[in-house]
Design a protein around this motif. Structure first.
Motif, short mmCIF file in Angstrom:
data_model
loop_
_atom_site.label_atom_id
_atom_site.label_comp_id
_atom_site.label_asym_id
_atom_site.label_seq_id
_atom_site.Cartn_x
_atom_site.Cartn_y
_atom_site.Cartn_z
N TYR A 2 -1.33 21.23 -1.02
CA TYR A 2 -2.01 20.65 -2.19
C TYR A 2 -2.54 19.28 -1.83
CZ TYR A 2 0.50 24.24 -4.82
OH TYR A 2 1.00 25.42 -5.29
N PRO A 3 -3.51 19.20 -0.95
CA PRO A 3 -3.97 17.88 -0.50
C PRO A 3 -4.53 17.02 -1.63
CG PRO A 3 -5.42 19.65 0.27
CD PRO A 3 -4.22 20.31 -0.31
N VAL A 4 -5.19 17.65 -2.57
CA VAL A 4 -5.75 16.85 -3.66
C VAL A 4 -4.62 16.19 -4.44
CG1 VAL A 4 -7.12 16.93 -5.76
CG2 VAL A 4 -7.75 18.36 -3.81
N LEU A 5 -3.59 16.96 -4.70
CA LEU A 5 -2.47 16.40 -5.44
C LEU A 5 -1.77 15.33 -4.63
CD1 LEU A 5 -0.99 19.58 -7.12
CD2 LEU A 5 -2.70 17.97 -7.97
N TRP A 6 -1.79 15.53 -3.34
CA TRP A 6 -1.20 14.49 -2.49
C TRP A 6 -1.95 13.19 -2.67
CZ3 TRP A 6 -3.52 12.26 2.02
CH2 TRP A 6 -2.66 11.39 2.72
N VAL A 7 -3.28 13.27 -2.66
CA VAL A 7 -4.08 12.06 -2.85
C VAL A 7 -3.74 11.42 -4.19
CG1 VAL A 7 -6.43 11.21 -3.16
CG2 VAL A 7 -5.94 12.91 -1.41
N VAL A 8 -3.66 12.26 -5.21
CA VAL A 8 -3.33 11.74 -6.54
C VAL A 8 -1.99 11.04 -6.49
CG1 VAL A 8 -2.77 12.38 -8.91
CG2 VAL A 8 -4.70 13.46 -7.75
N GLY A 9 -1.04 11.70 -5.84
CA GLY A 9 0.30 11.12 -5.76
C GLY A 9 0.30 9.78 -5.07
N VAL A 10 -0.39 9.73 -3.99
CA VAL A 10 -0.41 8.47 -3.24
C VAL A 10 -1.09 7.38 -4.06
CG1 VAL A 10 -1.41 7.35 -1.22
CG2 VAL A 10 -0.33 9.59 -1.01
N PHE A 11 -2.20 7.72 -4.66
CA PHE A 11 -2.93 6.74 -5.45
C PHE A 11 -2.09 6.25 -6.61
CE2 PHE A 11 -6.08 5.73 -8.82
CZ PHE A 11 -6.61 4.61 -8.20
N THR A 12 -1.41 7.21 -7.26
CA THR A 12 -0.54 6.82 -8.36
C THR A 12 0.56 5.90 -7.88
OG1 THR A 12 -0.97 8.95 -9.39
CG2 THR A 12 0.91 7.72 -10.23
N GLY A 13 1.02 6.14 -6.64
CA GLY A 13 2.02 5.24 -6.06
C GLY A 13 1.49 3.82 -6.01
N GLY A 14 0.23 3.69 -5.64
CA GLY A 14 -0.37 2.37 -5.60
C GLY A 14 -0.43 1.76 -6.99
N LEU A 15 -0.86 2.55 -7.95
CA LEU A 15 -0.91 2.06 -9.33
C LEU A 15 0.46 1.61 -9.79
CD1 LEU A 15 -3.21 4.72 -11.03
CD2 LEU A 15 -3.84 2.45 -10.24
N THR A 16 1.46 2.43 -9.43
CA THR A 16 2.83 2.12 -9.85
C THR A 16 3.24 0.76 -9.31
OG1 THR A 16 3.28 4.46 -9.71
CG2 THR A 16 5.18 3.00 -9.86
N ALA A 17 3.00 0.57 -8.04
CA ALA A 17 3.37 -0.70 -7.43
C ALA A 17 2.65 -1.84 -8.13
CB ALA A 17 3.00 -0.68 -5.94
N PHE A 18 1.40 -1.62 -8.52
CA PHE A 18 0.64 -2.68 -9.18
C PHE A 18 1.26 -3.03 -10.53
CE2 PHE A 18 -2.57 -3.91 -12.24
CZ PHE A 18 -3.08 -5.04 -11.63
N TYR A 19 1.52 -2.00 -11.34
CA TYR A 19 2.01 -2.39 -12.69
C TYR A 19 3.42 -2.94 -12.66
CZ TYR A 19 4.09 2.39 -13.40
OH TYR A 19 4.80 3.53 -13.32
N VAL A 20 4.20 -2.49 -11.66
CA VAL A 20 5.54 -3.09 -11.53
C VAL A 20 5.42 -4.56 -11.19
CG1 VAL A 20 7.63 -3.13 -10.13
CG2 VAL A 20 6.67 -0.94 -10.90
N THR A 21 4.56 -4.80 -10.24
CA THR A 21 4.36 -6.20 -9.83
C THR A 21 3.89 -7.03 -11.02
OG1 THR A 21 3.64 -5.27 -7.75
CG2 THR A 21 3.24 -7.61 -8.11
N ARG A 22 2.92 -6.48 -11.75
CA ARG A 22 2.35 -7.19 -12.89
C ARG A 22 3.45 -7.50 -13.91
NH1 ARG A 22 0.70 -4.72 -17.66
NH2 ARG A 22 -0.80 -5.90 -18.92
N ALA A 23 4.28 -6.49 -14.18
CA ALA A 23 5.31 -6.69 -15.18
C ALA A 23 6.32 -7.73 -14.71
CB ALA A 23 6.01 -5.36 -15.49
#
Lengths: 177, 103, 511, 481, 638
Positions: E411-432
């Motif tokens: 599921y390469p597309v889902l992998w990309v989504v997962g990785v990207f979401t990981g980046g988003l996650t790190a961003f909002y954690v940092t922000r919070a």
């Protein structure tokens, strides 16, 4: 030899009965109506004679012409008769009533002729059998009829006797119109 | 020649229906009472005619007439008493005036 | 001889309320004494019904504690009583709800004409108990109608402002159905045999039911069905129910919802199904459809109700839809579920009406919009009411769930020769479970949550009497949810027999 | 001759009682009379009940004019019971209204004798005389409150129409006599069995049908009923709503099934249609009434319809006849009771009470209200009352005859009826009395009478079997073989 | 008698606490209710550990039957516990986290007047959750499922006087019920197909005699609908952010660590079914992935600290479903466990902040709190790191396994989504984290009154922090750790897609590098934006105008639901009621009216005129004559 007499008498009596009865229905003067009714009764007595029932005819004259007509005439005397236009003596439904009655009457009268003739009884002499049967076989209806007369008597008295002490009337007293 | 039974009965029927028509047409209570008497008389004529002309099993018809006389008398007596009793309250014999109750 | 020396327990069950009635009608005028007599009588009745329960042999399908005495031989009618799994729980439910109603009413909810009220209630109890015990069609009918007049008076005399309209509607609806049933009962009598050997005794009729032709069954089932459908009530014969409930006094509502409605479902299972298997088959599609419609329609209409009692009343329509659905899917799970649902609905909805009534006694408001925040002032009330609301919406672990679940299971199993089957009806009916949560929780939120009105601030929480009324219902609600098998063990054999009778293959092929 | 007299001992007893009452009324002080006359009447009627057998194998007396079978004894007892109740409910009312009590009781008793004679009749003559003896006193009863114009009007209308219908009936009888050559039922039966339905027979039985239907108040021959019942003094209404109707059905059974039974002719459909029309018409019009007395009058028309439905099922045999008798008995008790309950209330005029005037009756007179409720519930046909059982007994033969539609009509009509009957209960029990509602005067005998009737209504509803078996036996003579 | 045989004691203890506190709490126990409940749950936790050890010791499959619950005809369901690795693992997670939250709550709720009420509902929740976990059949699982839903309802609506919690509670329950509808359909259909609801029976019969795929697909879709409701997946997720109206410990326990993972548990439990159900697993994966990124984007712009965490939870649950969908149930369970620790910690930390900051939840009013509440800060930092999947914290191992599985299982597309979401996650954690703890205090008053929480609250934080660090190592080495060995027997499908042999380190490192790079990118961006205002967050939000508004308004989903479904539902109900009143009832009333009108009409025939009456009689005579004549001449039948 007198064969023709009976039909002639029957015809005359029939005309008398029907004409007088029709007048009773149609006239406006109540005393005349009462007298015409008596005339009908009288003709009826003639019919009974024609049929050979002398005793019945005699009773007819006594009771109907005598008693009942007199009673009704008393009733007429005691009540005031209205003066008004002729049409107002009749119900508004008169034409309809005439039509319906005629619709029933015509076939019934025609049917009446279909009754077969039997052997006619000899005329006359019916007083004795009538009397014996009335007080013998007919004892029960006779007694009932006598009670009926008593009841009617009591009823008539209670309805028309003059009030002395008992009228009106406590809470029951209704305003007279 | 004798008059046939049918003729008697026809006359009685005619009288009966004339009386009936009178009951339906007239407004005067006393006249209605008269008409009822005519009807009873019509029955009387039929009873006597049947009794004497039709070869009946019995002649009870004639005796019946006697009872009708009695009944007619009683009826007239009571009827007039009722009419007069009502007349005291409402001095009219016009039955169309008696319609306090309807519906 | 029974261990208690009571050979005629069922007759005693009918006689006791009557015995209590006599002093109420003729000797006692003092309100206090009246209440005492009524309470003692209904309590004795409750105890006796438990005795009856103890004498019942679990696992037997047939009628037990059977009694039969000829009554009107000219009409083949006998005084025949008996209990089986179908009725054995409904009777104690009835006596308990009656006792609670009387107990609650004696606490001041009924202020005028107490003697007449209690007398009406005892007479009502005779009718209700009798309905569940009668095994003779005629006797059943007599009891069925006997429930009518006391309830008519209870709503009409002690009811709310529109009580007359409501009570007349209630009676006329019920009568319209039941009189047609009466015609059908007599037709059954005439069809039951040759002159001289006719009967209205249910066991004998079942034994001889082969005499009922398919055509006959079709019409007779219709007549029985109408009576029961109106009593249940099934949509579209339900409109008497909201009015009757809204206007009835609290005790009347409790018994009306708790017991009277059950007479309909009971009648279907007791009489219509075993006697008229072909009629059942013929009407099945219509009844299934109406049941599902009732579930969804009752729930949807409940959502927008403004009057608390009306909401509970419409929810009864939906709940009764589950009962009829369970009955007409014609399998063991559905039928057992239907009976459980009847019992549970008796306790739960009875309790809901009790609590709505208690609340009304205190606030004199029933419009949901006028309430709110009551949870602040009445923790006890909130707890009880909450449990019953949750039971009503079918929360597992409380009694409402088991019945509904079994009905749904039975519905999924429903597999007719033609027409939509269980996989169509089941999910549809299950939507009713969602909707129940919607209207009940929304109601609960608006009534109990939020800030309390100034006017209600000083109102007291439940009184000891009210707690005493509620605790038995609460316990039963919880226990029947956790140990439903205790009840199912009573119910199942008889219901299996009834379903077997109703689905007897020899009748289905008549089509 | 002695056996003949012995056979009609109850009738004689009632007649003698009537005479004694008239005598005592003349002799006794008024206060004495007030106390003793009703008791005398009741005692006489009770004596009458027990002076005759309750069941008998049937015997012909008075040269065949009288037949004493169980049918006759059944009605005899019924009429005496109704007369007892009619006497019991009257005294207080009569006193209040200054209606001459002695004449009232005597008139009731005379009418009772007439009704009994109808049941005994084996011949058109005794039947007709009996009918007249029954009805003429009832005209008097209706008009007895002389100063009340409603009473006048009731008497007048009842009399004129009654006499008219009697004339029609008599004319029919005269033709029947002409056809059969005899007035004895048995003779008529032989002849019609031989000749069948000819044109003249059709005319004769049409006239008889109309005459008897009028007495029983079958629609469309019913129109005298509301006005006569409405205007008559209430105890008189109570009596005249039940006894003449019961007698009319006795006459119908005697004539149509005793005399005309062998006629090769199916009355059932015609009767069934008349029954349906009668019950529905009566009920629908009763719905629209606001005066309770008038409403009950219309409802009594509806009850005629129910009874007629059982008559229509006559081909079924004994159960149909028994249903008629049972219903007539039940109807007699409950309907008399219901009308009599209004005697508590109609303080002014004779017109009973409007619904509003009944408001809070249960507060003002609990016992009377309870009895009223019992009667109304029984009239509706709700168990455990005799009215319910009676309806069941009617529906049975109707279904058995195959008139499912008629049975359903009966059932639906009972719902209609429930609406207006129970509306009365609403006013009695569910509304508070209007302020200034007149106090209800104590009426001990009325209460006793109503109590007896109410208890009978309930008890017969719970243990109807004896009465039913009796009715079944009484209907025996009319079982179609 | 071993611990497994006594497994029923585990739920019994919290239940006992519920009864004791419920009956006596208000009058007598009052603040003693907290310790009572905590002790009960603690006891349960100890027992759970014993059970776990025993299961680990080889007793891998035990059924402990209590009694027959429902038995009608061929349908039988027992109250019986299934103790296997899956439930043992869940037991540990549930009891341990619950215990910590109980302890924490004693401090957190101390001044609340509903203290006893809180400690009545909370053990009830634990009880229900344990039933859910232990039940050996779908129906018992459903009982727990509904039970936790109820407790969630009660606890979200804990402060019921305010309208928001009451509404949120109702919304949560009803949305869950929509899912339950699916659950019930799935459950009953399972019974119809397999003749049992027992897990063991179902899977045995599945193996021996697999039914048609269509039926399986239906069952699994139905179950998955149930799971989306409970585990807040699209489209039934919107109740979870609202559920933050409840007390924060509730959010930590129910809406982060335990209840919301029930859907994951259900799907993991049903792995054998799902594995054969054709299109269901890809659907699960897609729904999970879309939910993950969808919720993460919303979390980017929220200012309520608890809402950020809530959307984060939705997002992380999406990961778990992604794992299930791509055929890595163990990874899902692994993430479930690690997430339980770090997300509970994040919530409890947020609670500690809120508690310390005087019940303020808006991060815009915070800032610089690091100094005031160091323990909270450091523990939350660890949890944030774990959430951002920074090695070697727990989240790294589990999330990386999921994302890796997506890639490896095709599921390469889902992998990309997962990785990207990981980046988003790190961003909002940092922000919070930055907005809360760093920078200048933005509300001086708040800052002045802020204080560190008491020890009873901080100790649980520390324990959870330890867990957040260490929990990852139960899954080490990747794909072949302790957890995999332990769980695989329970979730084996026979169609196992887990790789054979040892860890492929090369593959692992390559994929991990991508993930970690994404996380670091997110953190870097976050720091740059909020620490240095480069770019300035306000400017970014202005620049991205419509996108920003859509995110702030959470994609307008609530509005959509409100308008489309709630309004429509109310309108439909109104129409139905009007139908009821005017049509059904109207007909009845009109029928009565019609009869009375008919009566009124017929009354007029009663004219009061004698002549008319006589006329009617004669007319009737005519009619009767006609009928009889008809009979006489034979027109009518005799």
């Amino acid at each position: 030899m007198y064969d023709f007499i009976e039909p002639v008498i029957f015809g005359l009596l029939s005309i008398g009965i029907i004409a007088a009865a029709g007048c009773v229905v149609l006239l406006r003067r109540i005393t005349a109506q009462a007298l015409l009714m008596a005339f009908t009764f009288f003709c009826m007595a003639g019919m009974f004679l024609l049929l050979g029932a002398e005793t019945i005819a005699a009773f007819q004259v006594l009771i109907y012409v005598g008693a009942i007509t007199v009673l009704i005439l008393f009733g007429v005397m005691f009540t005031k008769q209205d003066e008004r236009a002729y049409a107002l003596f009749f119900q508004r439904q008169t034409p309809w009533a005439g039509a319906v009655v005629a619709a029933i009457a015509l076939p019934v009268i025609i049917l009446a002729f279909s009754f077969p003739d039997g052997v006619p009884l000899a005329p006359g002499g019916d007083l004795i059998p009538l009397a014996t049967s009335l007080f013998g076989d007919f004892a029960f209806p006779f007694e009932v009829a006598s009670v009926l007369l008593l009841a009617a008597l009591v009823g008539a008295i209670v309805l028309v006797k003059r009030d002395d002490d008992e009228e009106p009337t406590g809470p029951a007293g209704e305003a007279l119109p | 020649m004798t008059v046939p039974l049918g003729a008697f009965i026809a006359v009685s029927a005619a009288l009966f229906f004339i009386g009936a028509a009178g009951v339906l047409m007239r407004r005067n209570a006393v006249v209605i009472l008269m008409c009822v008497e005519l009807m009873l008389n019509a029955a009387n004529l039929a009873l006597v005619a049947f009794s004497r002309r039709s070869g009946s099993i019995d002649q009870r018809g004639s005796v019946f007439v006697v009872f009708v006389f009695v009944i007619a008398a009683a009826e007239v007596a009571v009827g007039l008493a009722i009419v007069l009793s009502a007349y005291r309250n409402r001095p009219s014999v016009d039955v169309d005036g008696a319609r306090a109750m309807k519906g | 001889m029974s261990p208690f020396g009571l050979d005629h327990v069922l007759t005693l069950l009918i006689v006791i309320p009557l015995a209590g009635l006599v002093p109420l009608l003729f000797f006692i005028r003092d309100d206090r004494a009246v209440k005492q007599v009524a309470i003692v009588t209904t309590f004795a009745e409750l105890i006796l019904s438990i005795v009856m329960l103890s004498q019942f042999h679990i696992g037997e399908a047939g009628y037990q504690l059977h009694e039969k005495v000829p009554w009107i031989p000219g009409l083949g009618v006998s005084y025949e009583l008996g209990v089986d799994g179908l009725s054995v729980l409904l009777v104690p439910m009835t006596t308990l709800l009656t006792f609670i109603s009387v107990l609650y009413s004696s606490g001041g909810a009924i202020k005028t004409r107490v003697g007449e009220f209690m007398a009406a209630f005892l007479l009502l109890e005779v009718g209700m108990v009798g309905v569940f015990l009668a095994l003779d069609l005629f006797l059943f009918y007599v009891f069925f109608e006997l429930m009518l007049v006391p309830m008519y008076l209870i709503i009409g005399i002690w009811g709310g402002t529109r009580r007359v309209y409501a009570t007349l509607k209630f009676v006329l609806f019920t009568l319209a159905g039941s009189l047609l049933m009466l015609v059908a009962i007599i037709a059954v009598y005439l069809a039951s045999g040759d002159p001289g050997s006719r009967t209205l005794s249910l066991p004998e009729l079942i034994a001889g039911r082969a005499r009922f032709s398919a055509d006959f069954q079709f019409w007779v089932f219709l007549a029985f069905g109408l009576a029961f459908a109106i009593k249940m009530p099934m949509v579209p014969f339900h409109t008497w129910l909201p009015d009757a409930h809204v206007e009835a006094p609290t005790a009347g509502s409790i018994v009306l919802a708790g017991v009277l409605l059950k007479a309909g479902g009971y009648g279907f299972l007791r009489f219509a199904l075993p006697l008229f298997p072909f009629g059942t088959q013929a009407w099945l599609p219509v009844l299934i459809l109406l049941s599902v419609v009732a579930i969804l329609y009752g729930a949807v209409v409940s959502v927008v109700q403004k009057d608390l009692k009306k909401l509970v009343a419409y929810s009864s329509v939906a709940h009764m839809g589950f009962v009829t659905l369970g009955i007409f899917v014609l399998n063991a799970q559905g039928a057992v579920g239907a009976v459980l649902q009847m019992v549970n609905h008796g306790f739960v909805t009875g309790a809901l009406f009790l609590f709505v009534g208690i609340q009304y006694e205190k606030t004199h408001r029933r419009q949901i919009a006028d309430l709110g925040g009551l949870a602040n002032r009445w923790p006890l009330y909130t707890t009880f009411f909450g449990v019953f609301v949750l039971a009503s919406l079918g929360l597992p672990g409380l009694s409402g769930f088991v019945g509904e679940f079994l009905v749904l299971l039975g519905t999924f199993k429903f597999n007719p020769a033609t027409g939509p089957g269980g996989l169509f009806w089941g999910p549809l009916a299950a939507i009713g479970v969602i909707l129940a949560a919607v209207y009940l929780l929304w109601m609960f939120q608006r009534v109990m949550f939020g800030t309390v009105r100034e006017a209600y601030r000083s109102l007291p929480d439940l009184s000891p009497l009210e707690v005493a009324c509620a605790v038995p219902l609460l316990l039963l609600t919880v226990l029947l949810g956790i140990f439903p098998q205790a009840a199912i063990a009573y119910i199942e054999p008889s219901l299996a027999r009834i379903i077997a009778l109703a689905t007897d293959a020899s009748f289905v092929v008549l089509k | 001759m002695i056996t003949d007299v012995g056979a009609v001992l109850p009738e004689i007893a009632v007649t003698i009682t009537a005479l004694l009452i008239l005598l005592s009324d003349a002799v006794l002080e008024r206060s004495q009379a007030r106390r003793w006359l009703p008791l005398l009447a009741v005692a006489g009627l009770v004596a009458a009940i027990f002076s005759g057998p309750f069941t008998t194998n049937g015997g012909s007396y008075f040269s065949g004019f009288v037949i004493v079978d169980t049918f006759a004894t059944f009605f005899r007892v019924l009429f005496c019971v109704l007369a007892i109740l009619a006497v019991l409910v009257a005294p207080d009312y009569l006193e209040r209204r200054r209606i001459p009590a002695g004449e009232y009781y005597a008139t009731v008793l005379f009418s009772t004798v007439g009704a009994m004679a109808i049941a005994l009749s084996a011949d058109l003559i005794s039947l007709f005389v009996g009918i007249e003896l029954m009805t003429i006193p009832v005209y008097v009863l209706a008009a007895m409150q002389r100063r009340d114009r409603y009473s006048n009007e009731a008497g007048l209308k009842y009399f004129l129409l009654g006499a008219f219908s009697s004339a029609i009936l008599l004319y029919g009888f005269s033709w029947l006599y002409g056809i059969a050559g005899t007035t004895a039922y048995a003779g008529i039966a032989d002849v019609v069995a031989r000749d069948g339905l000819t044109g003249v027979t059709a005319v004769a039985i049409a006239l008889v049908t109309v005459g008897l239907s009028f007495k029983a108040a079958v629609i469309p021959f019913h129109q005298w009923t509301p006005d006569a019942y409405d205007g008559a003094p209430t105890p008189a209404t109570a009596f005249m709503s039940v006894a003449p109707k019961a007698a009319a059905f006795a006459a119908i059974l005697r004539v149509f099934f005793g005399a005309l039974g062998p006629l090769e002719f199916d009355w059932s459909v015609l009767l069934a249609v008349l029954a349906a029309v009668t019950m529905t018409g009566g009920n629908v019009v009763a719905l629209a009434q606001t005066n309770v007395k008038r409403m009950l009058a219309y409802s009594s028309i509806a009850h005629t319809g129910y009874i007629l439905a059982a008559v229509a099922a006559y081909k079924v045999g004994g159960s149909a006849g028994a249903a008629v008798l049972f219903y007539v008995f039940a109807y007699g008790i409950m309907n008399l009771g219901a009308f009599a309950c209004l005697a508590y209330l109609d303080l002014g005029g004779t017109r009973g009470a409007t619904l509003e005037e009944l408001d809070g009756f249960s507060r003002r007179h609990p016992g009377g209200a309870l009895a009223f409720a019992v009667f109304l519930i029984s009239l509706t046909g709700i168990p455990p009352t005799v009215g319910f059982i009676a309806k069941v007994f009617i529906i049975g033969p109707v279904l058995d005859r195959g008139f499912v539609w008629l049975a359903v009509t009966i059932a639906l009509n009972a719902v209609l009826a429930a609406f207006y009957y129970l509306r009365v209960v609403v006013h009695v029990y569910m509304y508070d009395p209007a302020t200034g509602a007149p106090r209800i005067l104590p009426a001990p005998l009325l209460s006793v009478g109503l109590g007896v009737a109410a208890v009978a209504t309930v008890v017969l509803g719970i243990v109807p079997d004896g009465l039913y078996r009796w009715a079944l036996q009484a209907a025996g003579p009319f079982v179609v073989r | 008698m071993s611990a497994v045989d006594l497994v029923w004691l585990i739920p019994a203890l919290p239940l006992a606490a519920f009864f004791v506190n419920g009956l006596f709490g208000r009058r007598w126990l009052r603040h003693a209710t907290g310790p009572i409940a905590a002790a009960a749950v603690g006891g349960a936790a100890l027992l759970a550990i014993l059970v776990f050890l025993e299961v680990h010791g080889g007793r891998e499959h035990t059924t402990v039957r209590l009694y027959e619950w429902i038995g009608v005809g061929d349908f039988h369901v027992d109250v019986a516990a299934l103790v296997d690795p899956l439930s043992a693992a869940m037991l540990i997670v549930v009891t341990v986290v619950s215990f910590l939250v109980h302890v924490y709550s004693i401090g957190y709720m101390e001044h609340d007047h509903g203290f006893h009420r809180f400690f009545t509902w909370l053990p009830l929740f634990v009880f229900a959750m344990l039933i859910l976990v232990l039940g050996d059949n779908y129906l018992l699982l459903f009982v727990g499922w509904e039970g936790v839903g109820l407790c969630s309802y009660l606890l979200i609506g804990f402060w019921f006087e305010r309208p928001e919690p009451a509404g949120a509670a109702k919304k949560a329950f009803i949305m869950n019920r929509i899912g339950d509808w699916g659950f019930m359909i799935g459950m009953i259909t399972t019974f119809l197909v397999f003749g049992s609801m027992n897990f063991e029976d179902v899977f045995d019969r599945l193996a021996s005699n697999a039914p048609a795929q269509g039926v399986l697909t239906l069952i699994c879709f139905a179950f998955f609908l149930g799971a989306t409701g409970k585990s807040a997946q699209l489209p039934l997720y919107s109740w979870l952010p609202d559920a933050m109206e409840g007390p924060t410990p509730v959010s930590a326990l129910i809406h982060a660590a335990t209840m919301v993972t029930a859907g994951v548990y259900l799907v993991a439990r049903s792995t054998p079914l799902f594995a054969l159900a054709g299109p269901v697993l890809p659907t699960v994966a897609i729904v999970g992935a879309v939910t993950a990124i969808f919720a993460a984007t919303i979390a980017l712009v929220q200012f309520d600290i608890k809402r950020v965490m809530a959307y984060s939870t939705v997002s992380q649950l999406g990961y778990m479903f992604l794992a299930l969908g791509v055929g890595a149930p163990v990874a899902a369970m692994f993430h479930l466990i690690t997430h339980a620790f770090f997300k509970a910690l994040l919530f409890l930390g947020s609670g500690s902040v809120i508690h310390g900051a005087g019940n303020e939840q808006d991060m815009r009013k915070m800032g610089g709190l690091k100094a005031k509440m160091p323990v909270t800060y450091w523990t939350m930092l660890i949890a944030g790191g774990a959430l951002s999947a920074l090695p070697p914290l727990a989240g790294f191992w589990s999330k990386d396994e999921i994302v890796g599985a997506a890639f490896l299982h095709g599921y390469p597309v889902l992998w990309v989504v997962g990785v990207f979401t990981g980046g988003l996650t790190a961003f909002y954690v940092t922000r919070a984290m930055w907005l809360t703890f760093h920078g200048q205090p933005r509300d001086q008053h708040l800052f002045d009154h802020a204080h560190e929480s008491p020890r009873i609250m901080t100790v649980p934080l520390l324990v959870l922090a330890a867990g957040s660090v260490l929990a990852g190592f139960i899954g080490f080495p990747p794909d072949h750790g302790f957890l995999h060995a332990f769980l695989e027997p329970a979730v084996t499908t026979g169609h196992e897609v887990v790789a054979e042999g040892g860890t492929n380190w090369g593959e692992f490192l390559a994929l991990a590098a991508v993930s970690v790079a994404a996380s670091i990118a997110g953190i870097t961006l976050g720091l740059s934006m909020y620490a240095r205002h480069r770019p300035d967050p306000a400017a970014v939000s202005r620049a991205s105008g419509p996108f920003y508004r859509v995110l702030v308004n959470k994609y307008y989903v609530d509005e959509l639901y409100d308008r489309r479904f709630v309004d429509f539902g109310k309108a439909a109900s109104g129409v139905a009621w009007a139908f009821d009143i005017h049509i059904i009832d109207g007909l009845v009333n009109r029928l009565g009216w019609g009869f009375r009108m008919a009566g009124g009409g017929l009354r007029r025939a009663q004219t009061g005129l004698v002549g008319n009456y006589a006329f009617t009689v004669v007319a009737g005579l005519l009619a009767v004559l006609v009928v009889y004549a008809g009979y006489a001449v034979g027109i009518l039948h005799r």
